[in-house]
Design an enzyme around this catalytic site. Structure first.
Site, PDB file in Angstrom:
ATOM      1  N   HIS A  35      25.824  71.448  74.747  1.00 44.23           N
ATOM      2  CA  HIS A  35      24.884  70.383  75.109  1.00 44.23           C
ATOM      3  C   HIS A  35      24.573  69.574  73.867  1.00 44.23           C
ATOM      4  O   HIS A  35      24.405  70.123  72.781  1.00 44.23           O
ATOM      5  CB  HIS A  35      23.600  70.934  75.736  1.00 44.23           C
ATOM      6  CG  HIS A  35      22.966  72.069  75.001  1.00 44.23           C
ATOM      7  ND1 HIS A  35      23.481  73.348  75.040  1.00 44.23           N
ATOM      8  CD2 HIS A  35      21.872  72.121  74.207  1.00 44.23           C
ATOM      9  CE1 HIS A  35      22.714  74.140  74.298  1.00 44.23           C
ATOM     10  NE2 HIS A  35      21.739  73.420  73.770  1.00 44.23           N
ATOM     11  N   ASN A  80      23.271  72.160  68.658  1.00 43.97           N
ATOM     12  CA  ASN A  80      23.036  73.460  68.033  1.00 43.97           C
ATOM     13  C   ASN A  80      24.142  74.415  68.449  1.00 43.97           C
ATOM     14  O   ASN A  80      24.507  74.470  69.636  1.00 43.97           O
ATOM     15  CB  ASN A  80      21.675  74.009  68.464  1.00 43.97           C
ATOM     16  CG  ASN A  80      20.529  73.168  67.956  1.00 43.97           C
ATOM     17  OD1 ASN A  80      20.526  72.750  66.806  1.00 43.97           O
ATOM     18  ND2 ASN A  80      19.546  72.913  68.806  1.00 43.97           N
ATOM     19  N   GLU A 109      20.423  78.270  72.064  1.00 39.81           N
ATOM     20  CA  GLU A 109      19.808  79.143  73.070  1.00 39.81           C
ATOM     21  C   GLU A 109      20.658  79.238  74.330  1.00 39.81           C
ATOM     22  O   GLU A 109      20.707  80.286  74.969  1.00 39.81           O
ATOM     23  CB  GLU A 109      18.425  78.624  73.451  1.00 39.81           C
ATOM     24  CG  GLU A 109      17.403  78.727  72.327  1.00 39.81           C
ATOM     25  CD  GLU A 109      16.100  78.019  72.669  1.00 39.81           C
ATOM     26  OE1 GLU A 109      15.894  77.692  73.864  1.00 39.81           O
ATOM     27  OE2 GLU A 109      15.308  77.793  71.744  1.00 39.81           O
ATOM     28  N   ARG A 166      16.656  65.452  81.487  1.00 41.54           N
ATOM     29  CA  ARG A 166      15.576  65.554  80.497  1.00 41.54           C
ATOM     30  C   ARG A 166      15.307  67.013  80.153  1.00 41.54           C
ATOM     31  O   ARG A 166      15.319  67.877  81.030  1.00 41.54           O
ATOM     32  CB  ARG A 166      14.305  64.879  81.032  1.00 41.54           C
ATOM     33  CG  ARG A 166      14.533  63.390  81.250  1.00 41.54           C
ATOM     34  CD  ARG A 166      13.264  62.592  81.391  1.00 41.54           C
ATOM     35  NE  ARG A 166      13.598  61.222  81.782  1.00 41.54           N
ATOM     36  CZ  ARG A 166      13.884  60.235  80.936  1.00 41.54           C
ATOM     37  NH1 ARG A 166      13.874  60.452  79.639  1.00 41.54           N
ATOM     38  NH2 ARG A 166      14.190  59.021  81.387  1.00 41.54           N
ATOM     39  N   HIS A 219      21.782  67.205  72.365  1.00 42.38           N
ATOM     40  CA  HIS A 219      20.420  66.685  72.493  1.00 42.38           C
ATOM     41  C   HIS A 219      20.438  65.222  72.043  1.00 42.38           C
ATOM     42  O   HIS A 219      21.037  64.897  71.011  1.00 42.38           O
ATOM     43  CB  HIS A 219      19.456  67.414  71.560  1.00 42.38           C
ATOM     44  CG  HIS A 219      19.283  68.883  71.830  1.00 42.38           C
ATOM     45  ND1 HIS A 219      18.152  69.406  72.407  1.00 42.38           N
ATOM     46  CD2 HIS A 219      20.089  69.934  71.566  1.00 42.38           C
ATOM     47  CE1 HIS A 219      18.265  70.718  72.484  1.00 42.38           C
ATOM     48  NE2 HIS A 219      19.431  71.075  71.978  1.00 42.38           N
ATOM     49  N   ILE A 225      13.413  70.335  79.396  1.00 48.06           N
ATOM     50  CA  ILE A 225      12.217  70.862  80.050  1.00 48.06           C
ATOM     51  C   ILE A 225      11.051  71.011  79.065  1.00 48.06           C
ATOM     52  O   ILE A 225       9.895  71.009  79.468  1.00 48.06           O
ATOM     53  CB  ILE A 225      12.548  72.212  80.739  1.00 48.06           C
ATOM     54  CG1 ILE A 225      11.574  72.527  81.854  1.00 48.06           C
ATOM     55  CG2 ILE A 225      12.613  73.354  79.741  1.00 48.06           C
ATOM     56  CD1 ILE A 225      12.047  73.630  82.785  1.00 48.06           C
TER      57      ILE A 225
HETATM   58  P1  5GP Z   1      19.452  74.849  72.225  1.00 48.14           P
HETATM   59  O1  5GP Z   1      18.550  75.600  71.311  1.00 48.14           O
HETATM   60  O2  5GP Z   1      20.403  75.760  72.970  1.00 48.14           O
HETATM   61  O3  5GP Z   1      20.158  73.729  71.531  1.00 48.14           O
HETATM   62  O4  5GP Z   1      18.512  74.135  73.258  1.00 48.14           O
HETATM   63  C1  5GP Z   1      18.427  74.436  74.609  1.00 48.14           C
HETATM   64  C2  5GP Z   1      17.476  73.425  75.222  1.00 48.14           C
HETATM   65  O5  5GP Z   1      17.504  73.610  76.620  1.00 48.14           O
HETATM   66  C3  5GP Z   1      16.010  73.588  74.782  1.00 48.14           C
HETATM   67  O6  5GP Z   1      15.573  72.370  74.200  1.00 48.14           O
HETATM   68  C4  5GP Z   1      15.272  73.921  76.077  1.00 48.14           C
HETATM   69  O7  5GP Z   1      13.999  73.336  76.149  1.00 48.14           O
HETATM   70  C5  5GP Z   1      16.225  73.387  77.134  1.00 48.14           C
HETATM   71  N1  5GP Z   1      16.167  74.104  78.400  1.00 48.14           N
HETATM   72  C6  5GP Z   1      16.231  75.444  78.577  1.00 48.14           C
HETATM   73  N2  5GP Z   1      16.170  75.753  79.880  1.00 48.14           N
HETATM   74  C7  5GP Z   1      16.087  74.567  80.540  1.00 48.14           C
HETATM   75  C8  5GP Z   1      16.002  74.227  81.926  1.00 48.14           C
HETATM   76  O8  5GP Z   1      15.997  75.073  82.827  1.00 48.14           O
HETATM   77  N3  5GP Z   1      15.940  72.905  82.240  1.00 48.14           N
HETATM   78  C9  5GP Z   1      15.943  71.939  81.265  1.00 48.14           C
HETATM   79  N4  5GP Z   1      15.877  70.664  81.674  1.00 48.14           N
HETATM   80  N5  5GP Z   1      16.037  72.219  79.962  1.00 48.14           N
HETATM   81  C10 5GP Z   1      16.093  73.523  79.605  1.00 48.14           C
END
Ligand code: 5GP
Length: 128
Positions: A110, A97, A105, A34, A112, A36
């Site tokens: 990954h 993304n 980020e 899940r 979503h 965070i």
């Molecule tokens: P991005 O922008 O790279 O697609 O999204 C990265 C996602 O990773 C974000 O939705 C963020 O909330 C999630 N995230 C970042 N650090 C952690 C973490 O330590 N644990 C979890 N479960 N999610 C994380």
């Protein structure tokens, strides 16, 4: 330019068990946990276990077993979450993304999986 995987990224640390996570599914090819900071009642991230930075990196260089395993894992997670329209669910959105323009980020591929509410338009239109 070839991808260089940073093994200190947060998801690499989650895969190594250095940071806790709320796991919903795991097999040889994928881990799902899940988010965070959930942006919907259902917000799960599915990551491959291999060191892939982006979806294109994975699609172009992963083995067929890894690609099948990761894709099947996403299907299993959707079933576990009960979001599949074909099985009575209301639907969901998958997002990967990628890079600067995609506002990625964490530099480990990954997907979503978002659901549990109406998610609105995929992207803001240029003329909105
Ligand atoms: P991005 O922008 O790279 O697609 O999204 C990265 C996602 O990773 C974000 O939705 C963020 O909330 C999630 N995230 C970042 N650090 C952690 C973490 O330590 N644990 C979890 N479960 N999610 C994380």
């Amino acid at each position: 330019m070839a991808y260089v995987y940073d093994d200190q990224n947060i998801f690499a640390k989650i895969l190594r068990g250095e940071i806790p996570n709320d796991t919903v599914y795991e097999d040889d090819y994928a881990l799902a946990f899940r988010d965070i900071q959930p942006q919907a009642p259902v917000h799960v991230l599915v990551i491959p276990k291999g060191p892939y930075v982006t979806y294109d990196h994975f699609a172009n260089t992963a083995s067929e077993a890894e690609i099948v395993g990761y894709t099947r894992a996403i299907g299993k997670v959707c079933a576990f979450l009960g979001v599949e329209p074909g099985n009575g669910g209301r639907g969901y959105r998958t997002i990967a993304n990628t890079g600067e323009a995609g506002v990625q980020e964490v530099p480990h591929l990954h997907t979503h999986i978002l659901g549990g509410r109406m998610l609105g338009r995929m992207l803001k239109r240029f003329d909105d």
